[in-house]
Write a protein that holds these residues in place. Structure first.
Motif, PDB file in Angstrom:
ATOM      1  N   CYS A  12       0.834  -1.210   0.000  1.00 59.27           N
ATOM      2  CA  CYS A  12       0.000   0.000   0.000  1.00 59.27           C
ATOM      3  C   CYS A  12       0.863   1.251   0.000  1.00 59.27           C
ATOM      4  O   CYS A  12       0.547   2.234  -0.675  1.00 59.27           O
ATOM      5  CB  CYS A  12      -0.926   0.019   1.211  1.00 59.27           C
ATOM      6  N   ALA A  13       1.962   1.220   0.760  1.00 57.89           N
ATOM      7  CA  ALA A  13       2.824   2.399   0.832  1.00 57.89           C
ATOM      8  C   ALA A  13       3.429   2.697  -0.533  1.00 57.89           C
ATOM      9  O   ALA A  13       3.467   3.847  -0.974  1.00 57.89           O
ATOM     10  CB  ALA A  13       3.913   2.181   1.872  1.00 57.89           C
ATOM     11  N   VAL A  14       3.875   1.643  -1.220  1.00 57.00           N
ATOM     12  CA  VAL A  14       4.480   1.842  -2.544  1.00 57.00           C
ATOM     13  C   VAL A  14       3.434   2.378  -3.519  1.00 57.00           C
ATOM     14  O   VAL A  14       3.666   3.362  -4.240  1.00 57.00           O
ATOM     15  CB  VAL A  14       5.091   0.518  -3.060  1.00 57.00           C
ATOM     16  N   LEU A  15       2.237   1.741  -3.522  1.00 58.50           N
ATOM     17  CA  LEU A  15       1.188   2.184  -4.441  1.00 58.50           C
ATOM     18  C   LEU A  15       0.758   3.615  -4.133  1.00 58.50           C
ATOM     19  O   LEU A  15       0.617   4.441  -5.030  1.00 58.50           O
ATOM     20  CB  LEU A  15      -0.021   1.243  -4.352  1.00 58.50           C
ATOM     21  N   GLY A  16       0.568   3.898  -2.834  1.00 57.20           N
ATOM     22  CA  GLY A  16       0.145   5.247  -2.442  1.00 57.20           C
ATOM     23  C   GLY A  16       1.186   6.284  -2.809  1.00 57.20           C
ATOM     24  O   GLY A  16       0.852   7.346  -3.323  1.00 57.20           O
ATOM     25  N   GLY A  17       2.442   5.954  -2.570  1.00 57.25           N
ATOM     26  CA  GLY A  17       3.514   6.882  -2.923  1.00 57.25           C
ATOM     27  C   GLY A  17       3.547   7.154  -4.414  1.00 57.25           C
ATOM     28  O   GLY A  17       3.670   8.305  -4.849  1.00 57.25           O
ATOM     29  N   ALA A  18       3.378   6.092  -5.205  1.00 60.34           N
ATOM     30  CA  ALA A  18       3.373   6.270  -6.666  1.00 60.34           C
ATOM     31  C   ALA A  18       2.198   7.144  -7.085  1.00 60.34           C
ATOM     32  O   ALA A  18       2.334   8.016  -7.952  1.00 60.34           O
ATOM     33  CB  ALA A  18       3.300   4.907  -7.356  1.00 60.34           C
ATOM     34  N   ALA A  19       1.031   6.915  -6.460  1.00 58.45           N
ATOM     35  CA  ALA A  19      -0.151   7.706  -6.819  1.00 58.45           C
ATOM     36  C   ALA A  19       0.070   9.173  -6.464  1.00 58.45           C
ATOM     37  O   ALA A  19      -0.223  10.065  -7.269  1.00 58.45           O
ATOM     38  CB  ALA A  19      -1.378   7.168  -6.093  1.00 58.45           C
ATOM     39  N   ALA A  20       0.619   9.434  -5.272  1.00 58.94           N
ATOM     40  CA  ALA A  20       0.860  10.821  -4.855  1.00 58.94           C
ATOM     41  C   ALA A  20       1.839  11.495  -5.802  1.00 58.94           C
ATOM     42  O   ALA A  20       1.638  12.628  -6.232  1.00 58.94           O
ATOM     43  CB  ALA A  20       1.404  10.847  -3.427  1.00 58.94           C
TER      44      ALA A  20
END
Ligand code: ZN
Lengths: 429, 216
Positions: B14-22
Motif C-alpha cells: 500500500c505504501a508503494v502504491l500510495g507513494g506512486a499515486a501521490a
C-alpha cells in the motif's frame, strides 16, 4: 492619398519630418512606395514575416491600410500569429470594415486623455468609415463606429464577456484584450443580436481567452511533490504497522463466548465403524424375523433395499460412505417399525450432520433459499456441516463433495435415498 | 506471527502504491517547462548574440552609450547576466516577469541571472540554471523614470551579482519547505502524525467492529 493623410495628421508629421522639402520628397517617395507595396501586401496579408514594430500613429495607419488587424507581441497572448489569424477570420465575416489594434501606445499619445479614443478618431480620418477597436497595453480599450447601421451595438460583446468570465475556472479569471477584441468583432458581425453562446464558449475555451494564472515556481512544485509522496508513504507505513501490530496482538474475545462458538466443521467420530456394523447386524436380524407377507409388503421391500444399499457402502473405507451406511440402517429399522405402526414418519436425518439423528425441524440455511430438515439442536442454532478431511484443502463440508451424499443430503433432501445409492454404486462397480 | 507478516507485506504494498499515486498526482501540478511564449523566444534568440535585448517598442529608451556599458558589465559578470528591456505585459501569455525570464533562460540554455527592465515597472531578476546565494532585485520604480537612473541601478545590481558564490544546477530551495532537509523532515513528520492518527482510528474501528460482530 498619402498627401491627404499627412495633412490630416499634420502635427505628427511635422514633428517627424523637419522641413517642407523633406516633407514633399518624403510624400512622393511614400506614395510610390505605397503604390508598389500596397497591392502585394493586400493580396497576402498573412505573410510569414511579421510587420516591423509600429511605434507611431502613422506607422500604425500604414500597417492598417495593408491589414486591418494589428497585434503586437506584447498583446498577443504568447502567439501573435495565432491571435492575428483569429481576429482576421472574425473581421472577414463582418459586413463593414473592421479594424483591430492591440498594441503598445505610441509615445506621442502618452500625455493625451483617453488615448485609445483619440487614436480611433485619427484612424477613421485616415482610413474612412468603419469600426475601430483599439486596446493599448497600458490603458483601457475603445471601440468607435462610423457610418455603420444604427442597430450596431457592442453591449452584447461585453455581456458575453462578463458571462464567460463568471463561467471561467480559476480564482480571478481576467479576460484577455484579445478575447475582448474577438467578441467586439463578433458583435459587429451579427448586429443587434446576442452573441451565440456556442461561439463565445468556443473562444472562451482557448488558452488565450484569459490571462494565465500564477504558476507555482518549479522548485516549489517539485518540493511539494516530494513532501506529498513522503507524507503518503510514511503515513501508510505508520498506519499499517499500527493496525497490524494491534490486530496481531489483540487478545481473543472473552473465553466463554469463544468456547460457545461452534467449530467450523464436524468430523466423523472415531469408533463409528463398529457401531454401524453392530446396528446393521441388529436390523438384519429384525428383517430375517419378518413373515413372508411382511417381507413382500412395500415397507418390507424398502427395508430390504436399504439394508442392501447399506451393505454396499459400509466397507468402502470412506468416512462419508460409513455415515451413509448408518443412515440407511436407520431407514431400514424405521421401515420395519412402520409394519406395525404405519403412522410413523419415514426416517429423515438432520441435513447439517446426519449423525445428529432424526430431523424434527426445518431451517432456512445460511446464505441459501432452501428450507432443510434439521435436528432440534440445529433448528435452534445451525451447527457446522459434517465435514471430511482433504489432504490439501483442509476440512470440506460433505455438501461440497461430489458424492451421492451431497446430492441427497443423506436423504434429507430426497425421499429415495436407497434407490439413488443403489444406482450410484451399480454404475461404479 | 502470520497476521504480522501479512499485515507488514500489505502495508509495504500500500505504501508503494500510495507513494506512486501521490507522485503521479503532484507531477500533473508541475508547471509545463517546455512551453515558451513568443516574447521569450524572440528575446532568447536575440540574447544569443548579445547580453542585452531591447524590444523594438523601446528602441531609444536607453542611449547607445548606456546600452554599451550595460552590455559590457553583463557579459563580464560572473554569474553571467542577461538583460531584457521591454514594456512589461500581462497580455503576452505569461503571468509574471519571473515566469517569462525563466522561459528565456531555459530556451537560451545559458546559466546566469536574467533581468527584466521595463520603464515604469519594477526591475526584476531570476536565477536560471544556477544555485547560489540568494540574490534578488526587485526595485519598485521611482516616480520619474529615467534611463540614466535605471542604468546606474542596473550597473549597481550587476556589480553586486558579480563574484557571488554559486554552483551550476537548479536550486531545490522551496519557499514553503526550505531546502532538501526541510522537505524530508516535513514529509516524515506530517506522515508520522497523519499515519499515527489514521492508524489509531483504524485500529479502534477494527476493535469496535469485532465486538459488534461477536455480540450478534
Ligand atoms: Zn443437526
Amino acid at each position: 492619398m498619402t498627401v491627404a493623410l499627412t495633412a490630416r495628421t499634420g502635427s505628427v508629421a511635422r514633428r517627424l519630418l523637419p522641413s517642407a522639402t523633406t516633407l514633399v520628397v518624403g510624400c512622393v517617395f511614400a506614395a510610390v512606395l505605397a503604390a508598389l507595396v500596397a497591392p502585394g501586401a493586400a493580396a497576402t496579408p498573412a505573410s510569414d514575416e511579421p510587420p516591423p514594430h509600429a511605434a507611431t500613429v502613422d506607422e500604425m495607419v500604414e500597417q492598417l491600410r495593408a491589414d486591418p488587424v494589428l497585434v503586437q507581441p506584447s498583446m498577443g497572448m504568447g502567439d501573435t500569429r495565432l491571435a492575428h489569424e483569429v481576429l482576421s477570420q472574425a473581421v472577414a465575416d463582418a459586413g463593414v470594415p473592421v479594424y483591430v489594434v492591440l498594441a503598445e501606445m505610441p509615445e506621442e499619445l502618452a500625455r493625451m486623455e483617453r488615448p485609445a479614443e483619440q487614436v480611433a478618431v485619427l484612424f477613421r480620418e485616415a482610413l474612412g468609415d468603419g469600426i475601430y477597436h483599439v486596446d493599448f497595453l497600458e490603458g483601457s480599450s475603445y471601440t468607435g463606429a462610423w457610418g455603420v447601421p444604427d442597430e450596431l451595438d457592442f453591449r452584447p460583446a461585453y455581456i458575453a464577456l462578463r458571462a464567460a468570465e463568471q463561467r471561467a475556472s480559476g480564482e480571478y479569471p481576467r479576460p484577455s484584450a484579445l478575447f475582448e477584441a474577438v467578441l467586439v468583432v463578433q458583435a459587429a458581425v451579427t448586429p443587434g443580436a446576442e452573441l451565440p453562446s456556442s461561439v463565445v464558449d468556443e473562444y472562451a475555451s482557448q488558452p488565450w481567452a484569459f490571462l494565465p494564472e500564477r504558476l507555482k515556481p518549479i522548485a516549489d512544485a517539485r518540493a511539494d511533490r516530494w513532501v506529498a509522496t513522503l507524507i503518503v508513504v510514511t503515513g501508510v507505513l505508520v498506519a499499517g504497522l499500527i493496525i497490524t501490530a494491534g490486530i496481531a496482538r489483540a487478545k481473543p474475545l472473552a473465553r466463554g463466548r469463544s468456547a460457545a462458538r461452534p467449530p467450523a466443521y464436524e468430523a466423523v467420530p472415531d469408533g463409528l465403524d463398529r457401531r454401524v456394523h453392530k446396528r446393521l447386524g441388529g436390523v438384519r436380524r429384525r428383517r430375517d424375523a419378518l413373515s413372508g407377507d411382511e417381507l413382500t409388503s412395500p415397507a418390507g421391500e424398502r427395508a430390504t433395499s436399504a439394508i442392501e444399499a447399506a451393505e454396499r457402502v459400509i466397507d468402502t473405507g470412506d468416512e462419508l460412505d460409513l455415515v451413509g451406511a448408518d443412515v440407511l440402517t436407520r431407514i431400514a429399522d424405521r421401515e420395519i417399525d412402520r409394519l406395525h405402526d404405519p403412522e410413523r414418519r419415514r426416517y429423515q436425518p438432520c441435513f447439517i450432520n446426519p449423525l445428529h439423528g432424526e430431523a424434527s425441524d426445518t431451517v432456512r440455511l445460511d446464505g441459501s433459499s432452501i428450507d432443510a430438515p434439521v435436528c432440534s439442536a440445529c433448528g435452534r442454532r445451525q451447527g457446522a456441516f459434517l465435514s471430511t478431511r482433504k489432504r490439501m484443502r483442509g476440512w470440506e463440508p460433505y455438501v461440497d463433495t461430489s458424492t451421492v451424499w451431497a446430492r441427497t443430503g443423506y436423504g434429507a433432501l430426497v425421499g429415495d435415498l436407497t434407490e439413488q445409492v443403489l444406482a450410484d454404486r451399480s454404475v461404479r462397480r | 506471527m502470520r497476521k504480522m507478516i501479512i499485515g507488514t507485506v500489505a502495508t509495504l504494498v500500500c505504501a508503494v502504491l500510495g507513494g506512486a499515486a501521490a507522485w503521479g498526482v503532484m507531477s500533473s501540478n508541475l508547471p509545463d517547462e517546455t512551453a515558451t511564449t513568443e516574447r521569450a523566444r524572440t528575446a532568447a534568440d536575440a540574447l544569443g548574440e548579445s547580453n542585452v535585448y531591447v524590444d523594438p517598442g523601446l528602441d531609444g529608451a536607453f542611449t547607445d552609450d548606456e546600452l554599451a556599458r550595460i552590455e559590457a558589465a553583463a557579459a563580464s559578470s560572473d554569474p553571467e547576466v542577461f538583460v531584457v528591456v521591454w514594456p512589461e505585459s500581462r497580455q503576452a501569455g505569461y503571468r509574471s516577469s519571473s515566469e517569462v525570464l525563466r522561459q528565456i533562460g531555459l530556451r537560451l540554455a545559458r546559466p546566469g541571472v536574467y533581468f527584466q527592465v521595463s520603464p515604469g515597472s519594477a526591475l526584476d531578476s531570476v536565477d536560471v540554471g544556477i544555485d547560489g546565494e540568494r540574490f534578488s532585485v526587485y526595485e519598485t520604480p521611482d516616480d520619474e523614470w529615467s534611463s540614466r537612473r535605471e542604468t546606474t541601478l542596473l550597473l549597481d545590481k550587476i556589480e553586486e551579482n558579480d563574484g557571488r558564490n554559486y554552483t551550476l544546477g537548479e536550486s531545490t530551495e522551496s519557499s514553503d519547505w526550505g531546502g532538501t532537509a526541510g522537505v524530508v523532515s516535513a514529509g516524515l513528520l506530517l506522515g508520522l502524525f497523519g499515519g499515527g492518527l489514521v492508524g489509531g482510528v483504524g485500529l479502534a474501528g477494527w476493535f469496535l467492529a469485532r465486538r459488534r460482530r461477536a455480540a450478534r
